[in-house]
Structures are given as C-alpha cells and as structure tokens.
Design a protein around this motif. Sequence first.
Motif: not given
Length: 71
Positions: A1-4, A57-64
């Motif tokens: 999983m990438s948050y970059v 859906d195109e944006a990277p995921p946000i860390a919680v």
Amino acid sequence: MSYVHDNPGGTEAHGADLVDGDEPAIRILVHGDLPTTIEHEGRTWLATGESHQDGDDEAPPIAVYEPVDER
C-alpha cells in the motif's frame, strides 16, 4: 500500500487523518516517510496500519492515526 503522492515541488507528501472517536478527523500532510507516531497540538498519535480512500479512486489512500494519550 502506498501513501506517496508526488506534488509539483518534487517532494513526496502523505495524507494522514488524526481520528479521535466521533470527533471530526484532522487531516494533515506529512512530507517524507510516514512515521509510526505524529506529535500534533500537544498529543501523540499512533499509526493504526489502516487507511481509507476519500471518495477519489485515483487518489492515494489516507493513513489513519489514533491518539495514544488522554486529553
């Protein structure tokens, strides 16, 4: 999983939501690697290992992150 996320300035930025129960999340950007803990407004927040999409859906995921200290 990438948050970059590569921004125009060439530095990597990661989205992080600081979540405390039912309170509205505080969204911040972290430049560089995501740390295990974040200090914000006198509190320590710990990465949960979870992430979520923010409706794009195109944006990277946000860390919680959740607080590890009591107010």
